[in-house]
Design a protein around this motif. Structure first.
Motif, mmCIF file in Angstrom:
data_model
loop_
_atom_site.group_PDB
_atom_site.id
_atom_site.type_symbol
_atom_site.label_atom_id
_atom_site.label_comp_id
_atom_site.label_asym_id
_atom_site.label_seq_id
_atom_site.Cartn_x
_atom_site.Cartn_y
_atom_site.Cartn_z
ATOM 1 N N ASP A 122 -28.094 111.953 -0.464
ATOM 2 C CA ASP A 122 -28.109 113.109 -1.370
ATOM 3 C C ASP A 122 -29.316 113.999 -1.089
ATOM 4 O O ASP A 122 -29.220 115.226 -1.046
ATOM 5 N N VAL A 123 -30.465 113.349 -0.890
ATOM 6 C CA VAL A 123 -31.684 114.104 -0.578
ATOM 7 C C VAL A 123 -31.492 114.853 0.739
ATOM 8 O O VAL A 123 -31.841 116.031 0.860
ATOM 9 N N ALA A 124 -30.899 114.158 1.718
ATOM 10 C CA ALA A 124 -30.693 114.759 3.036
ATOM 11 C C ALA A 124 -29.876 116.040 2.921
ATOM 12 O O ALA A 124 -30.263 117.097 3.425
ATOM 13 N N ARG A 125 -28.770 115.947 2.236
ATOM 14 C CA ARG A 125 -27.897 117.101 2.089
ATOM 15 C C ARG A 125 -28.626 118.243 1.376
ATOM 16 O O ARG A 125 -28.499 119.408 1.758
ATOM 17 N N ASP A 126 -29.390 117.901 0.350
ATOM 18 C CA ASP A 126 -30.099 118.931 -0.419
ATOM 19 C C ASP A 126 -31.262 119.555 0.338
ATOM 20 O O ASP A 126 -31.753 120.611 -0.039
ATOM 21 N N LEU A 127 -31.707 118.878 1.396
ATOM 22 C CA LEU A 127 -32.819 119.427 2.176
ATOM 23 C C LEU A 127 -32.366 120.572 3.081
ATOM 24 O O LEU A 127 -33.178 121.378 3.528
ATOM 25 N N LEU A 128 -31.068 120.650 3.353
ATOM 26 C CA LEU A 128 -30.565 121.748 4.178
ATOM 27 C C LEU A 128 -30.889 123.064 3.479
ATOM 28 O O LEU A 128 -30.619 123.227 2.296
ATOM 29 N N GLY A 129 -31.469 123.993 4.238
ATOM 30 C CA GLY A 129 -31.820 125.288 3.663
ATOM 31 C C GLY A 129 -33.239 125.338 3.118
ATOM 32 O O GLY A 129 -33.766 126.415 2.854
ATOM 33 N N CYS A 130 -33.865 124.182 2.959
ATOM 34 C CA CYS A 130 -35.235 124.157 2.451
ATOM 35 C C CYS A 130 -36.207 124.570 3.572
ATOM 36 O O CYS A 130 -35.877 124.528 4.747
ATOM 37 N N ILE A 131 -37.402 124.965 3.141
ATOM 38 C CA ILE A 131 -38.368 125.521 4.091
ATOM 39 C C ILE A 131 -39.517 124.551 4.354
ATOM 40 O O ILE A 131 -40.136 124.039 3.429
ATOM 41 N N ILE A 132 -39.761 124.311 5.654
ATOM 42 C CA ILE A 132 -40.920 123.505 6.049
ATOM 43 C C ILE A 132 -42.089 124.459 6.273
ATOM 44 O O ILE A 132 -41.945 125.450 6.982
ATOM 45 N N VAL A 133 -43.212 124.171 5.646
ATOM 46 C CA VAL A 133 -44.407 124.989 5.845
ATOM 47 C C VAL A 133 -45.496 124.138 6.473
ATOM 48 O O VAL A 133 -45.909 123.134 5.899
ATOM 49 N N ARG A 134 -45.925 124.536 7.650
ATOM 50 C CA ARG A 134 -46.962 123.795 8.375
ATOM 51 C C ARG A 134 -48.179 124.701 8.529
ATOM 52 O O ARG A 134 -48.117 125.724 9.213
ATOM 53 N N GLU A 187 -48.579 111.450 5.338
ATOM 54 C CA GLU A 187 -49.032 112.620 4.568
ATOM 55 C C GLU A 187 -48.173 112.819 3.317
ATOM 56 O O GLU A 187 -46.955 112.749 3.369
ATOM 57 N N ASP A 188 -48.818 113.051 2.197
ATOM 58 C CA ASP A 188 -48.093 113.297 0.942
ATOM 59 C C ASP A 188 -47.688 114.765 0.888
ATOM 60 O O ASP A 188 -48.481 115.632 0.540
ATOM 61 N N ILE A 189 -46.437 115.027 1.231
ATOM 62 C CA ILE A 189 -45.997 116.419 1.337
ATOM 63 C C ILE A 189 -45.783 117.102 -0.007
ATOM 64 O O ILE A 189 -45.516 118.287 -0.072
ATOM 65 N N VAL A 190 -45.911 116.344 -1.088
ATOM 66 C CA VAL A 190 -45.793 116.962 -2.419
ATOM 67 C C VAL A 190 -47.081 117.708 -2.763
ATOM 68 O O VAL A 190 -47.055 118.704 -3.478
ATOM 69 N N VAL A 191 -48.193 117.231 -2.210
ATOM 70 C CA VAL A 191 -49.475 117.862 -2.535
ATOM 71 C C VAL A 191 -50.256 118.355 -1.314
ATOM 72 O O VAL A 191 -51.216 119.099 -1.449
ATOM 73 N N SER A 192 -49.825 117.937 -0.108
ATOM 74 C CA SER A 192 -50.580 118.267 1.098
ATOM 75 C C SER A 192 -50.695 119.766 1.343
ATOM 76 O O SER A 192 -49.775 120.536 1.043
ATOM 77 N N ARG A 193 -51.834 120.163 1.909
ATOM 78 C CA ARG A 193 -52.026 121.558 2.269
ATOM 79 C C ARG A 193 -51.536 121.790 3.702
ATOM 80 O O ARG A 193 -51.100 122.873 4.056
ATOM 81 N N ARG A 194 -51.581 120.760 4.500
ATOM 82 C CA ARG A 194 -51.199 120.902 5.904
ATOM 83 C C ARG A 194 -49.682 120.948 6.111
ATOM 84 O O ARG A 194 -49.177 121.572 7.035
ATOM 85 N N LEU A 195 -48.970 120.223 5.242
ATOM 86 C CA LEU A 195 -47.515 120.152 5.391
ATOM 87 C C LEU A 195 -46.854 120.131 4.017
ATOM 88 O O LEU A 195 -47.175 119.297 3.179
ATOM 89 N N SER A 196 -45.926 121.080 3.809
ATOM 90 C CA SER A 196 -45.250 121.109 2.511
ATOM 91 C C SER A 196 -43.810 121.586 2.664
ATOM 92 O O SER A 196 -43.421 122.141 3.686
ATOM 93 N N LEU A 197 -43.020 121.328 1.640
ATOM 94 C CA LEU A 197 -41.603 121.692 1.637
ATOM 95 C C LEU A 197 -41.318 122.583 0.433
ATOM 96 O O LEU A 197 -41.740 122.276 -0.675
ATOM 97 N N LEU A 198 -40.590 123.677 0.691
ATOM 98 C CA LEU A 198 -40.237 124.586 -0.389
ATOM 99 C C LEU A 198 -38.740 124.563 -0.649
ATOM 100 O O LEU A 198 -37.937 124.400 0.272
ATOM 101 N N MET A 199 -38.375 124.704 -1.912
ATOM 102 C CA MET A 199 -36.968 124.754 -2.286
ATOM 103 C C MET A 199 -36.274 125.890 -1.545
ATOM 104 O O MET A 199 -36.838 126.951 -1.357
ATOM 105 N N GLY A 200 -35.033 125.654 -1.111
ATOM 106 C CA GLY A 200 -34.299 126.684 -0.400
ATOM 107 C C GLY A 200 -32.902 126.822 -0.970
ATOM 108 O O GLY A 200 -32.589 126.230 -2.003
#
Length: 208
Positions: free
Chosen positions: A15-27, A143-156
């Motif tokens: 379910d998480v995998a499917r919902d990740l489609l369209g989300c934004i990776i910020v590095r 890396e904790d991507i929920v709080v990390s500054r180096r790597l994060s994920l945004l809703m898409g």
DNA sequence: GTTCCGATTTTCT
DNA sequence: GAAAATCGGAACA
């Protein structure tokens, strides 16, 4: 755009995998920020999933998969490549989503430089290519991507049409269809360089 | 300690 | 279509 939360990742992995489609990776790098939109993912779980690294239980390497959801699980493979995964399921249960391909959005000059190729559709159309383009290696493992500054994920925005197929490159994945991708996207792995039709097109759900 | 092999990409034929 | 590149983790002894 809101950042993905711990709760987002603490769910059934497919379910998480499917919902990740369209989300934004910020590095975030020292002087540039790279952004990309996820177009292809695969789900991996634990003991019930023979294709998963976590299949044989907890080891030093797979400990991240068993830990808190919302962390990066980065591993090195084939002596050449890194693969980026995002951990899922509640703490104590193994799960991760492999990010297989993405559409470059920002910092494209930097990505081209890192990859050594120009074509946009060849920049991140594969798990190894993606990590190379974004400068992701073992330093980001855990890396904790929920709080990390180096790597994060945004809703898409979830793609209008999502394709499903068996996972690629696994020797013992059975018929489990846990690969999800944006149908018709030229940024999906193999869209240009390979020709799925010559291989196992039917099993992969890729036609035409 | 040793051996085997992979959630891949690139290059060559 | 086939194979090389290349290294760390996991399994076995």
């Amino acid at each position: 755009m809101p950042r993905l939360t711990r709760e987002f990742f603490a769910r059934y992995t497919p379910d998480v995998a499917r919902d990740l489609l369209g989300c934004i990776i910020v590095r975030r790098l020292e002087d540039v920020t790279l952004r990309a939109r996820i177009v292809e993912v695969e789900a991996y779980r634990g003991a019930d999933d023979p294709a998963s690294h976590a299949h044989r239980g907890l080891t030093k390497r797979t400990s991240v998969m068993f830990g808190e959801p919302g962390h990066a699980y980065v591993y090195f493979t084939y002596g050449n490549h890194y693969c980026l995964n995002l951990t899922t399921e509640v703490e104590g249960a193994a799960g991760a989503v492999l990010i297989r391909a993405a559409e470059p959005l920002g910092g494209i000059r930097e990505m081209r430089k890192r990859r050594g190729v120009e074509e946009l559709t060849n920049l991140m159309s594969g798990p190894g290519k993606l990590t190379k383009a974004m400068g992701i290696d073992l330093l980001l493992n855990g890396e904790d991507i929920v709080v990390s500054r180096r790597l994060s994920l945004l809703m898409g925005v979830t793609p209008p049409s999502t394709g499903v197929s068996t996972r690629i490159g696994v020797s013992d994945g059975g018929e489990t269809e846990w690969r999800y991708y944006e149908e018709g996207s030229p940024f999906v792995s193999g869209a240009r360089t390979h020709n799925y039709r010559n291989r196992a097109a039917g099993r992969r759900g890729v036609v035409g």
